[in-house]
Design a protein around this motif. Structure first.
Motif, short mmCIF file in Angstrom:
data_model
loop_
_atom_site.label_atom_id
_atom_site.label_comp_id
_atom_site.label_asym_id
_atom_site.label_seq_id
_atom_site.Cartn_x
_atom_site.Cartn_y
_atom_site.Cartn_z
N TYR A 1 -7.54 -29.36 -93.29
CA TYR A 1 -6.87 -28.18 -92.89
C TYR A 1 -5.73 -28.52 -91.88
O TYR A 1 -4.76 -27.60 -92.02
CB TYR A 1 -7.84 -27.15 -92.14
N ILE A 2 -5.90 -29.59 -90.89
CA ILE A 2 -4.66 -29.75 -90.17
C ILE A 2 -3.57 -30.19 -90.77
O ILE A 2 -2.34 -29.65 -90.53
CB ILE A 2 -5.30 -30.56 -88.98
N GLU A 3 -3.63 -31.16 -91.63
CA GLU A 3 -2.72 -31.66 -92.63
C GLU A 3 -1.84 -30.55 -93.35
O GLU A 3 -0.59 -30.68 -93.58
CB GLU A 3 -2.96 -32.87 -93.51
N MET A 4 -2.71 -29.54 -93.90
CA MET A 4 -2.11 -28.58 -94.58
C MET A 4 -1.19 -27.53 -93.52
O MET A 4 -0.16 -27.15 -93.98
CB MET A 4 -3.10 -27.66 -95.20
N LEU A 5 -1.74 -27.71 -92.47
CA LEU A 5 -0.95 -26.85 -91.53
C LEU A 5 0.35 -27.42 -91.04
O LEU A 5 1.42 -26.68 -90.89
CB LEU A 5 -1.72 -26.68 -90.04
N VAL A 6 0.46 -28.76 -90.91
CA VAL A 6 1.52 -29.62 -90.48
C VAL A 6 2.36 -29.39 -91.71
O VAL A 6 3.81 -29.01 -91.63
CB VAL A 6 1.31 -30.93 -90.43
N ILE A 7 1.96 -29.40 -93.19
CA ILE A 7 2.92 -29.39 -94.31
C ILE A 7 3.50 -27.84 -94.27
O ILE A 7 4.66 -27.81 -94.75
CB ILE A 7 2.02 -29.60 -95.56
N SER A 8 2.81 -26.93 -94.07
CA SER A 8 3.12 -25.39 -94.18
C SER A 8 4.27 -25.39 -93.30
O SER A 8 5.42 -24.91 -93.46
CB SER A 8 2.00 -24.50 -93.62
N CYS A 9 4.35 -25.97 -91.88
CA CYS A 9 5.41 -25.94 -90.98
C CYS A 9 6.65 -26.80 -91.43
O CYS A 9 7.72 -26.18 -91.28
CB CYS A 9 4.90 -26.51 -89.46
N ILE A 10 6.39 -27.86 -92.00
CA ILE A 10 7.57 -28.49 -92.62
C ILE A 10 8.16 -27.78 -93.61
O ILE A 10 9.77 -27.83 -93.49
CB ILE A 10 7.07 -30.12 -93.10
N GLY A 11 7.42 -26.90 -94.43
CA GLY A 11 8.17 -26.25 -95.50
C GLY A 11 8.83 -24.93 -94.95
O GLY A 11 9.99 -24.77 -95.25
N ALA A 12 8.29 -24.45 -93.81
CA ALA A 12 9.14 -23.30 -93.20
C ALA A 12 10.22 -23.77 -92.51
O ALA A 12 11.26 -23.09 -92.35
CB ALA A 12 8.05 -22.62 -92.20
N SER A 13 10.30 -24.92 -91.97
CA SER A 13 11.37 -25.49 -91.57
C SER A 13 12.59 -25.71 -92.42
O SER A 13 13.67 -25.64 -92.01
CB SER A 13 11.21 -26.88 -90.38
N LEU A 14 12.09 -26.28 -93.64
CA LEU A 14 13.06 -26.52 -94.60
C LEU A 14 13.93 -25.35 -95.14
O LEU A 14 15.12 -25.24 -95.15
CB LEU A 14 12.30 -27.17 -95.69
N THR A 15 13.07 -24.27 -95.23
CA THR A 15 13.75 -23.08 -95.72
C THR A 15 14.55 -22.36 -94.53
O THR A 15 15.58 -21.57 -94.83
CB THR A 15 12.63 -22.08 -96.36
N THR A 16 14.27 -22.46 -93.55
CA THR A 16 14.74 -21.96 -92.41
C THR A 16 15.96 -22.61 -92.16
O THR A 16 17.11 -21.89 -92.21
CB THR A 16 14.15 -22.16 -90.84
N GLY A 17 16.15 -23.92 -92.32
CA GLY A 17 17.41 -24.67 -92.26
C GLY A 17 18.42 -24.33 -93.37
O GLY A 17 19.56 -24.21 -93.30
N LEU A 18 18.04 -24.20 -94.46
CA LEU A 18 18.50 -23.89 -95.74
C LEU A 18 19.11 -22.28 -95.68
O LEU A 18 20.24 -21.98 -95.94
CB LEU A 18 17.66 -23.81 -97.24
N THR A 19 18.52 -21.39 -95.00
CA THR A 19 18.81 -20.16 -94.98
C THR A 19 19.98 -19.96 -94.07
O THR A 19 21.19 -19.31 -94.32
CB THR A 19 17.63 -19.25 -94.46
N TYR A 20 19.98 -20.61 -92.99
CA TYR A 20 20.93 -20.65 -91.89
C TYR A 20 22.20 -21.52 -92.47
O TYR A 20 23.45 -21.00 -92.20
CB TYR A 20 20.53 -21.31 -90.60
N PHE A 21 22.07 -22.22 -93.19
CA PHE A 21 23.06 -23.15 -93.54
C PHE A 21 23.90 -22.30 -94.72
O PHE A 21 24.96 -22.23 -94.58
CB PHE A 21 22.64 -24.45 -94.34
N VAL A 22 23.23 -21.56 -95.63
CA VAL A 22 23.93 -20.85 -96.75
C VAL A 22 24.40 -19.54 -96.05
O VAL A 22 25.65 -19.11 -96.38
CB VAL A 22 22.86 -20.47 -97.63
N ALA A 23 23.88 -18.98 -95.14
CA ALA A 23 24.50 -17.88 -94.28
C ALA A 23 25.84 -18.18 -93.54
O ALA A 23 26.59 -17.34 -93.48
CB ALA A 23 23.49 -17.18 -93.39
N SER A 24 25.80 -19.59 -93.02
CA SER A 24 26.80 -19.77 -92.36
C SER A 24 28.33 -20.45 -92.77
O SER A 24 29.18 -20.62 -92.40
CB SER A 24 26.37 -20.79 -91.19
N THR A 25 27.86 -20.51 -94.27
CA THR A 25 29.09 -21.07 -95.05
C THR A 25 30.06 -19.87 -95.31
O THR A 25 29.74 -18.65 -95.38
CB THR A 25 28.63 -21.81 -96.38
#
Length: 338
Positions: free
Chosen positions: A122-146
């Motif tokens: 469960y802890i490893e799944m939680l870490v993976i979930s946060c990593i996935g959230a950070s990936l899409t957050t970065g992509l969203t801000y990158f796409v929006a700022s271009t």
């Protein structure tokens, strides 16, 4: 004038917090009482304060409904606080972890781990979930700022919706390819029916840390919500505030997705409602959003359990029925409550 408004906001905050606590307690007792099998409120009370392990009703409440209700509160509070922080720091009235692509990234990471690394705990799944959230957050801000105009609230929302659709499609692909099937389908619809005490013990410390950090950051969010130029004039370190606020949002959203799946609109609806009642000071908005986000999620879960007995309607569907009209209303009205 500002002093009067601050006092008024403080008074309103106290009134609505007391009201919210009362309503939340009532909702919680209904939550542990109502389900596929109705249990009298008196029995629910006895199960909590005079537990008898020989009674099936008491066992049902302690092992199934009570952890489910606590999970509802944690998820609702987390998503509402995340939405309040995002709306304040980006000055975007449409900001929400679901609409901004954050939840879809966490869901994709969960699907990927279920497909390729099902042995994760469960802890490893939680870490993976946060990593996935950070990936899409970065992509969203990158796409929006271009582009020439740079990042605007409208571009940020459009980028978030596009990223959400992309990662949602990839999650569906993984589900089909690796035959994740019914489990992932129900997970993506949103629900806390499978919440367990051991899982709550893992996420609760992170939830408390995230909420405390958001409350400590709330004065800075208030300054940033006035505009970056004003915040700079007040001596705010904007970059540091944005980094810390993003980390808080990622943690709270990540743990929410692990518990309930990619539920949208909680973080959109609740902060708007709270600002209407207590004003735009985030020292009041964030804790009140936490309380009413928990209340809204518990109530939505009760509705999902009772409207189609003995079957359950996933909580994500309930929020979509409420949130889509609210989202369209905000788009049409073009509100800027900052």
């Amino acid at each position: 004038m500002e002093v009067k408004e601050r006092k008024k906001g403080s008074a309103n905050f106290f009134v609505y917090v007391v009201l919210g606590i009362v309503l939340l307690l009532i909702a919680c007792f209904f939550s542990i009482s109502y389900g596929a099998a109705a249990i009298p409120l008196k029995t629910a009370w006895q199960a909590i304060f005079s537990f008898d392990e020989t009674l099936t009703e008491h066992q049902t409440i302690l092992t199934l409904r009570l952890p489910r209700t606590i999970a509802d509160m944690i998820v609702g509070a987390s998503l509402a606080v995340s939405g309040a922080i995002m709306q304040g720091t980006t000055r975007n009235p449409l900001a929400d972890s679901g609409l901004m692509g954050i939840s879809s990234g966490a869901t994709f990471a969960m699907a990927l781990s279920l497909a390729l690394m099902p042995q994760f705990n469960y802890i490893e799944m939680l870490v993976i979930s946060c990593i996935g959230a950070s990936l899409t957050t970065g992509l969203t801000y990158f796409v929006a700022s271009t582009g020439k105009k740079g990042m605007t609230p409208q571009r940020l929302v459009l980028a978030g919706i596009s990223i959400s659709m992309l990662f949602g499609a990839m999650s569906s692909y993984l589900s089909i390819k690796y035959k994740l099937g019914h489990a992932l389908m129900y997970f993506t619809a949103g629900g806390t029916a499978g919440a367990k005490w051991g899982e709550l013990a893992v996420i609760f410390p992170l939830f408390v840390l995230g909420v405390l950090a958001s409350i400590m950051l709330s004065p800075s969010v208030t300054m940033l919500s006035l505009g970056e130029e004003v915040a700079l004039g007040l001596g705010l370190n904007i970059k540091r505030v944005k980094i810390f606020s993003t980390l808080i949002v990622l943690v709270l959203t990540g743990l929410s997705v692990v518990v309930i799946g990619p539920v949208s609109f909680v973080g959109l609806i609740v902060p708007h409602m709270i600002r209407f009642f207590v004003g735009v000071d985030y020292r009041f908005v964030i804790p009140a959003s936490m309380l009413y986000g928990a209340l809204l999620t518990v109530v939505a879960d009760i509705i999902g359990r009772v409207i189609n007995r003995p079957f359950e309607t996933p909580i994500g569907i309930i929020f979509s029925l409420i949130g889509v009209p609210f989202f369209l209303y905000l788009v049409k009205k073009g509100e800027r409550e900052f």
